[in-house]
Design a protein around this motif. Structure first.
Motif, PDB file in Angstrom:
ATOM      1  N   UNK A   1       0.843  -1.190   0.000  1.00 51.10           N
ATOM      2  CA  UNK A   1       0.000   0.000   0.000  1.00 51.10           C
ATOM      3  C   UNK A   1       0.882   1.246   0.000  1.00 51.10           C
ATOM      4  N   UNK A   2       1.958   1.187   0.787  1.00 53.57           N
ATOM      5  CA  UNK A   2       2.867   2.331   0.871  1.00 53.57           C
ATOM      6  C   UNK A   2       3.385   2.723  -0.492  1.00 53.57           C
ATOM      7  N   UNK A   3       3.748   1.719  -1.284  1.00 54.83           N
ATOM      8  CA  UNK A   3       4.262   2.001  -2.617  1.00 54.83           C
ATOM      9  C   UNK A   3       3.241   2.743  -3.457  1.00 54.83           C
ATOM     10  N   UNK A   4       1.992   2.296  -3.364  1.00 55.31           N
ATOM     11  CA  UNK A   4       0.930   2.942  -4.125  1.00 55.31           C
ATOM     12  C   UNK A   4       0.759   4.393  -3.729  1.00 55.31           C
ATOM     13  N   UNK A   5       0.752   4.618  -2.411  1.00 56.14           N
ATOM     14  CA  UNK A   5       0.571   5.992  -1.940  1.00 56.14           C
ATOM     15  C   UNK A   5       1.731   6.864  -2.407  1.00 56.14           C
ATOM     16  N   UNK A   6       2.940   6.316  -2.283  1.00 51.27           N
ATOM     17  CA  UNK A   6       4.102   7.128  -2.620  1.00 51.27           C
ATOM     18  C   UNK A   6       4.099   7.469  -4.109  1.00 51.27           C
ATOM     19  N   UNK A   7       3.662   6.519  -4.934  1.00 50.94           N
ATOM     20  CA  UNK A   7       3.592   6.802  -6.367  1.00 50.94           C
ATOM     21  C   UNK A   7       2.574   7.898  -6.647  1.00 50.94           C
ATOM     22  N   UNK A   8       1.439   7.821  -5.962  1.00 49.57           N
ATOM     23  CA  UNK A   8       0.425   8.853  -6.152  1.00 49.57           C
ATOM     24  C   UNK A   8       0.980  10.208  -5.758  1.00 49.57           C
ATOM     25  N   UNK A   9       1.711  10.236  -4.629  1.00 44.78           N
ATOM     26  CA  UNK A   9       2.290  11.498  -4.174  1.00 44.78           C
ATOM     27  C   UNK A   9       3.284  12.029  -5.201  1.00 44.78           C
ATOM     28  N   UNK A  10       4.104  11.125  -5.722  1.00 46.90           N
ATOM     29  CA  UNK A  10       5.089  11.552  -6.724  1.00 46.90           C
ATOM     30  C   UNK A  10       4.387  12.147  -7.945  1.00 46.90           C
ATOM     31  N   UNK A  11       3.309  11.487  -8.364  1.00 46.00           N
ATOM     32  CA  UNK A  11       2.599  11.987  -9.547  1.00 46.00           C
ATOM     33  C   UNK A  11       2.009  13.371  -9.262  1.00 46.00           C
ATOM     34  N   UNK A  12       1.446  13.502  -8.063  1.00 45.65           N
ATOM     35  CA  UNK A  12       0.866  14.803  -7.715  1.00 45.65           C
ATOM     36  C   UNK A  12       1.937  15.882  -7.701  1.00 45.65           C
ATOM     37  N   UNK A  13       3.090  15.550  -7.108  1.00 47.71           N
ATOM     38  CA  UNK A  13       4.190  16.509  -7.073  1.00 47.71           C
ATOM     39  C   UNK A  13       4.599  16.891  -8.491  1.00 47.71           C
ATOM     40  N   UNK A  14       4.664  15.873  -9.322  1.00 47.54           N
ATOM     41  CA  UNK A  14       5.081  16.085 -10.707  1.00 47.54           C
ATOM     42  C   UNK A  14       4.172  17.099 -11.390  1.00 47.54           C
ATOM     43  N   UNK A  15       2.869  16.915 -11.178  1.00 49.43           N
ATOM     44  CA  UNK A  15       1.916  17.805 -11.830  1.00 49.43           C
ATOM     45  C   UNK A  15       1.915  19.170 -11.134  1.00 49.43           C
TER      46      UNK A  15
END
Lengths: 480, 515
Positions: free
Chosen positions: A445-459
């Protein structure tokens, strides 16, 4: 050494103490999750200290280290990246055989090496930081020993890194022989008075370039990149591509600004050639790969070429542009290798392009994140990569480096092709045969959250870059 | 504020459509349609209001700081030209959703998301008055377009999508370089860092640099337009795209190129544009004739229509570089007329394809008996495409030719040959598809209500503009006048300086003759 010295060193001390503490913990209670959590906590604590220290900077510690806004910014970047990579590593390693806990010790020591690099003000700290980083990486690359690839990659890296360190040491020795100092500020003072174009100094600088170039994996010192990227576990690859390169680049930038390397046109020429060669060779070789990790490896060579364009532009703009580009690059690289890691399972790394066929229709969120990362690498608007590329181009055009800028543009166009190729595969239909056995990789789950955060940061950085740009600007001012 | 809403509604509509499609595909279609209709009503309202008070000023102007340290602002503004273009965008958007109603059955939500975001990007391009923002929107529309072609396209879609993407992206990057160059030139003169269109308008650029900067913009625009040597992506992209994609490509994406020429190339680099004009007209004529020739040679109906676009856009290129008001007005009308007539032809091809699953002309023939309504509609749009008097395309091409004649007689003569060629290929469509013997025994349903509605609305507008183009011309007039004045004043200045300067070669030789 005063209390203030110790206080400003607190981020380093945290990261240095953490492996010892965790080692003791492991000897008492060996548990993967606990170790990972402790590692993450130490990164958080270190970041907190780095933030706390910012009130009293700039602060020099003897001749060796300088803690200023610039160093602290990069420390923050390195710690956050390491934090994310720890999280991804946990998901990646979970369920594998062997002792997994020591992995995190190595991650911590590597981070220590990288953080020493960004604050170093002296050749000794440079070398120490570099070696601590490299030695930890040797082991990290070969950590998963189920296949031959990891060990091969580790040995390759070991031999080449050791050779490049030798070059670096020799360069340092030559400079020391001519100038009698290893401290950057002192070097800057003595360089103009000495015969700056003397053979010794130029040779010394050139050898330094070899050592640094190896760590940055720019052409012609890039040979190790694809094999090591492919052989190493995905999170370690992410680490090499981001933290290790980022630390080295930060050091290069600081060194060049302090000793005013911009006044040596021959050095700039060397860097320009390296930049152009990296862009072209990286992109062209990436076109020919069928392995996602290798594609990303070659693309990282090209990206370092882009980064060098900003670096060559010089001035505050160079620091800003390069730093912003690095931030964007950190996010995208960690994100993409994180995805490779998440999709991999115990037996195989998901690194063949065909593994990604129809990913969007199977696991839309992961594919969406990966698409975002790839588009950012390609420099498409709405992503941080676009603003980064824009920043770099501005820096280049501002310093009228037309040749380099045009090369960058040409290469961006070439690069598009292989990024898009991966995207195409992700969005195309899956063949019926492959439908039969959908692999269920470990997905924390942590990996999923972190990826979402990275994507949000990216945008976020792509659409509202003003905030982070102000931070970077004030940081760049502190350096200049 | 309304300008921001125009874009936001489209983006939000797209997101909602995607979200709703998880439940119900029909709901997604309606969401997209309703968002577009709201937009359409808003723009139409602006137009109707503007019609009563005239279009001399900027109708709307919003400026919000965005990245202040770079001098980038979120600056949107609308004048007559943008208004017409936005109106066309939203209108064709509605038609695209309607044509996809039955054609797109897979991944409906994602399709509409992409569609709406392309439209949002295009509206942004037409409204952006900050060069960074312009470039931003210019690129934003590419990705969803790429997906549209790459996922829902025909057999060879991946190749076409990649080709389209690389052509437009690479040329776009050159434009970005030119924008950056302009930015730094402006800074070196005024000490102000800004990407604002209005500030940059006044920049005096050294002729040598201006030429290069203009080329940067020009390449991006003529790739999109497309003019002949760089038209290569168009036939593939148009042919492989789904119907809605083709409509948007032909109707709108190509127009962003034409719009860019009018909005940026001419006003920002008048002198460089004047110097380039003969070449521009040459490329225009080349496009008209070459496009027509290739259109005639196609056996794939969709590809044929695609090449007619190349031919028609040649007129735009020609008109832009003729520089006089007649020609420029013609360009504006041509943009609208071509958007509608070619869009309609693509929709027709799509409707045929839905029924007979082929685009091969050799397998068609004699369809008029089977689908008389479709035949009539096809006949109408073929006539529109060949420039029959009374329809919008005629007005456009006539104005352009008239204007060109004043600027360059040879170009006008060759360009008018294009009208003949257009007659040939247009009638060929009608003849091969609807007349002649039936090659295969199709049993087909004729146009249903939805399809008739789409076609009918386009017919009405084409006839209206064809008979009474004044509304369109009046709306675009202030913009066109400004552009034309700028070019004219620069031309006069250069003529004047030639007379005043005693050192020019001509004068010297005259002096010598005098002695």
């Amino acid at each position: 050494m005063t209390v203030s010295d110790l206080y400003t060193l607190s981020p380093f001390i945290t990261i240095a103490a953490a492996p010892i503490v965790i080692m003791l913990v492991i000897s008492i209670y060996r548990n993967h999750l606990v170790t990972a959590i402790l590692t993450m906590v130490s990164f958080i604590v270190a970041s907190f200290f780095a933030y706390d220290v910012s009130a009293i900077v700039p602060w020099t510690i003897g001749d060796l280290l300088i803690i200023d806004q610039y160093a602290l910014f990069y420390l923050g970047l390195i710690f956050s990246a390491s934090f994310v990579i720890t999280l991804l590593s946990y998901g990646y390693l979970k369920g594998r055989e062997g002792n997994l806990e020591e992995y995190y010790l190595l991650l911590l020591t590597a981070t220590l090496g990288s953080s020493v690099l960004v604050a170093s003000n002296h050749f000794i700290t440079l070398f120490l930081g570099l070696e601590v980083l490299s030695v930890s990486l040797y082991a990290l690359i070969a950590y998963v020993r189920t296949g031959e690839q990891g060990i091969e990659a580790g040995i390759k890296y070991l031999i080449l890194a050791a050779a490049s360190s030798a070059f670096l040491l020799f360069g340092i020795a030559l400079l020391y022989a001519q100038l009698g100092t290893m401290q950057f500020d002192e070097l800057a003072r003595r360089l103009p008075t000495s015969n700056a174009t003397s053979i010794l100094v130029m040779t010394g600088f050139s050898l330094l370039v070899v050592g640094v170039g190896f760590k940055l994996a720019v052409v012609p010192f890039h040979m190790w990149t694809p094999d090591v990227y492919e052989g190493a576990p995905a999170p370690v690859t992410a680490y090499i591509a981001s933290v290790s390169k980022g630390g080295m680049f930060a050091l290069l930038l600081r060194f060049f600004l302090v000793v005013d390397g911009y006044s040596y046109t021959s050095l700039l020429l060397i860097f320009s050639i390296i930049a152009i060669a990296s862009m072209f060779i990286g992109n062209f070789l990436a076109l020919m790969q069928n392995n996602v990790k290798r594609i990303l490896a070659y693309s990282s060579i090209a990206h370092l070429g882009y980064l060098l364009v900003a670096f060559i532009a010089g001035g505050n703009m160079a620091v800003e542009a390069a730093t912003f580009y690095l931030v964007a690059y950190f996010i995208t690289t960690i994100g993409s290798f994180g995805i490779v890691g998440i999709l991999s399972d115990k037996e195989t790394e998901a690194d063949n392009v065909e593994d990604y066929r129809g990913l969007f229709w199977r696991r839309p969120w992961i594919a969406a994140v990966f698409t975002g990362m790839l588009l950012s690498l390609a420099g498409i608007p709405l992503t941080a990569g676009f603003v980064g590329k824009f920043y770099v181009l501005s820096a280049g055009v501002g310093s009228t480096l037309w040749l380099l800028v045009v090369m960058l543009v040409v290469n961006s166009a070439i690069g598009l092709y292989y990024y898009i190729r991966i995207i195409v595969v992700m969005y195309s239909e899956r063949e019926k045969a492959a439908e039969a056995a959908p692999s269920v990789p470990s997905f924390a789950l942590g990996g999923g959250i972190i990826l979402a955060v990275l994507l949000l940061l990216l945008i976020w950085f792509g659409v509202f870059p003003a905030g982070i740009m102000d931070v970077i600007k004030s940081m760049a001012l502190s350096l200049g | 504020m309304i300008l921001i809403w125009l874009i936001a509604i489209l983006m939000i509509g797209g997101l909602l459509a995607w979200l709703f499609s998880l439940r119900n595909h029909l709901l997604a279609r309606w969401t997209a349609l309703i968002a577009l209709i709201i937009d359409f009503v808003l723009v139409l309202n602006i137009w109707i209001q503007g019609n009563s008070i005239g279009f001399n000023e900027w109708i709307e102007n919003v400026k919000i700081p965005w990245i202040e340290s770079f001098g980038i602002s979120f600056h949107l503004a609308m004048d007559g030209l943008s208004l017409l273009m936005v109106l066309l965008t939203v209108f064709l958007g509605i038609l695209s959703v309607l044509t996809s109603w039955k054609e797109i059955t897979e991944r409906v939500g994602f399709f509409h998301f992409n569609l709406m975001w392309i439209l949002a990007g295009i509206v942004g391009v037409f409204l952006a008055m900050d060069l960074f923002l312009f470039y931003f929107f210019w690129e934003v529309m590419l990705i969803p377009m790429y997906f549209l072609i790459g996922i829902w396209g025909h057999e060879n879609r991946i190749y076409a999508a990649i080709k389209f993407f690389i052509f437009t992206q690479a040329s776009g990057l050159l434009m970005l370089l030119a924008i950056l160059g302009l930015y730094f030139v402006h800074h070196s003169q005024t000490g102000v860092y800004t990407y604002d269109y209005f500030d940059l308008l006044g920049t005096a650029i050294a002729p040598g640099i201006a030429k290069w900067l203009m080329f940067g913009f020009l390449i991006a625009f003529i790739v999109k337009l497309p003019a002949v040597p760089v038209h290569n992506w168009l036939p593939d992209a148009h042919t492989e795209a789904p119907t809605a994609g083709s409509v948007i490509l032909a109707g709108l994406l190509l127009k962003t190129g034409a719009y860019g020429l009018l909005r940026f190339v001419l006003p920002l680099f008048p002198q460089a544009a004047i110097d380039f004009a003969p070449w521009g007209m040459f490329l225009g004529v080349l496009g008209i004739l070459y496009g027509a020739k290739l259109a005639f040679a196609q056996t794939d109906l969709k590809r044929l229509v695609a090449y007619t676009s190349v031919s028609h856009m040649g007129f735009v290129m020609l008109g832009v570089f003729a520089f006089n008001e007649l020609a420029l007005q013609g360009v504006v009308v041509q943009m609208i007329a071509h958007g509608l007539s070619t869009g309609a032809l693509f929709i027709l091809v799509g409707q045929l394809y839905e029924r007979i699953h082929t685009r091969d002309l050799n397998r068609m023939g004699g369809l008029w008996e089977k689908v008389p309504r479709m035949g009539g509609v096809g006949m109408f749009f073929a006539l529109a495409s060949l420039g029959l008097p009374g329809l919008a395309n005629f007005v456009a091409e006539f104005l352009i030719l008239l204007g060109t004649y004043q600027a360059n007689i040879v170009a006008a003569i060759f360009a008018s040959l294009g009208l003949v060629a257009a007659t040939v290929y247009s009638l060929r469509i009608v003849q091969r598809v609807f007349h002649g013997n039936q090659v295969e025994e199709w049993t087909l349903p004729d146009l249903n209500i939805r399809e008739s509605l789409i076609m009918g609305s386009m017919i009405v507008i084409l006839v209206w503009i064809g008979l009474y183009p004044q509304n369109v011309i009046d709306t675009a007039k202030p913009t066109i006048n400004k552009v034309q004045q700028k070019i004219k004043s620069v031309k006069e200045q250069s003529v004047l300086s030639q007379y005043l300067s005693p050192w020019t070669v001509d004068d010297d030789s005259k002096l010598e003759q005098g002695r």
